[in-house]
Write a protein that holds these residues in place. Structure first.
Motif, mmCIF file in Angstrom:
data_model
loop_
_atom_site.group_PDB
_atom_site.id
_atom_site.type_symbol
_atom_site.label_atom_id
_atom_site.label_comp_id
_atom_site.label_asym_id
_atom_site.label_seq_id
_atom_site.Cartn_x
_atom_site.Cartn_y
_atom_site.Cartn_z
ATOM 1 N N TYR B 20 0.833 -1.210 0.000
ATOM 2 C CA TYR B 20 0.000 0.000 0.000
ATOM 3 C C TYR B 20 0.864 1.256 0.000
ATOM 4 O O TYR B 20 0.585 2.224 -0.699
ATOM 5 N N GLY B 21 1.945 1.237 0.793
ATOM 6 C CA GLY B 21 2.798 2.412 0.852
ATOM 7 C C GLY B 21 3.461 2.728 -0.475
ATOM 8 O O GLY B 21 3.523 3.876 -0.900
ATOM 9 N N LEU B 23 2.363 1.965 -3.455
ATOM 10 C CA LEU B 23 1.413 2.373 -4.487
ATOM 11 C C LEU B 23 0.777 3.720 -4.191
ATOM 12 O O LEU B 23 0.401 4.439 -5.105
ATOM 13 N N ALA B 24 0.620 4.074 -2.925
ATOM 14 C CA ALA B 24 -0.207 5.228 -2.598
ATOM 15 C C ALA B 24 0.581 6.447 -2.174
ATOM 16 O O ALA B 24 -0.015 7.490 -1.957
#
Lengths: 168, 100
Positions: B20-21, B23-24
């Motif tokens: 998540y980190g 990609l976001a």
């Protein structure tokens, strides 16, 4: 659950919370400090798994050197603060992908190593000790060891060259 | 006596948070930190399996992975610092010169 599993679960909860806060915080320096907590939790997990060599190498290298590198990098690049500066537009899709990946991994682990009949990590007296690792490192793995030393030299020279200013 | 899936669940959670980190996040240093999270998740899985089978190879591989991660962070941060010097901002959305 045995006592070690309770302590491991506590460490896992702390480390997971720190990891979540790292990827969602709006303050980059707080993110670096959450990374310290997550890496220390992983180091504690190594200790519980009776891997004391990598536990202390983790504290030395990750917490002691890599996080310092990150903090220097943040200081040199004037760390911005705020949601708009730190998160891009793909947060929703990223969240979905991360949740799907977590679900897939949990399902995989549960189907391969069921909780009730799972094998226990019960290290015998000298199995993962530092002497055994040193033995294995300098006998079976000596070629990757030398290659990694070249890699570190190349990284050192590369980092020096890349961050040099152009005015001589 | 820790059951193997417990360590693997912790590793899976760390890995998903790292994904998540990566990609976001828009700041390049935060992306690097999320990559470090993923590397640590893989290290934990390696150590768990190595201890379950009783060989030292798991920990030796983790030792090598940590060396590679340290080298990668050093070079990555040098690149980030020189990018910042040129452009005065670090959003990975802007670094698209090589596209098309």
């Amino acid at each position: 659950m045995t006592a070690q599993e309770w302590v491991f679960t506590a460490l896992a909860v702390v480390g997971s919370l720190a990891a979540f806060r790292l990827v969602t915080t709006t303050n980059v320096v707080h993110g670096a400090l959450f990374l310290v907590v997550a890496l220390a939790a992983v180091g504690g997990a190594y200790l519980l798994l009776a891997a004391e060599f990598v536990a202390w190498v983790q504290v030395l290298i990750y917490v002691g050197a890599i996080v310092i590198l990150f903090l220097f990098g943040l200081m040199l690049t004037r760390a911005p603060i705020g949601r708009a500066a730190l998160d891009n537009q793909q947060r929703g899709i990223a969240f979905v992908i991360a949740v799907l990946m977590l679900g897939g991994l949990v399902y995989l682990v549960q189907s391969a190593f069921p909780w009730d009949s799972a094998s226990k990590i019960a290290p015998t007296a000298g199995a993962g000790s530092t002497a055994t690792i040193g033995d294995s490192l300098f006998r079976s793995y000596v070629l990757p060891f030398e290659a990694v030393s070249f890699l570190l030299l190349a990284a050192l020279i590369g980092a020096l060259v890349l961050s040099r200013r152009d005015d001589r | 006596m820790i059951r193997l899936p417990l360590a693997l669940f912790f590793s899976a959670v760390l890995f998903s948070a790292g994904v998540y980190g990566v990609l976001a996040r828009r700041n390049a240093v935060l992306v690097l930190m999320s990559i470090e999270l993923m590397l640590n998740a893989a290290n934990l899985a390696l150590v768990a399996f190595g201890q379950r089978h009783g060989t030292p190879s798991g920990q030796v591989l983790v030792f090598f992975v940590m060396c590679v991660a340290a080298a990668e962070v050093a070079v990555g941060l040098a690149i980030i610092v020189s990018i910042f010097r040129m452009r005065r901002r670090l959003s990975v959305d802007d670094l698209s010169h090589l596209r098309y």
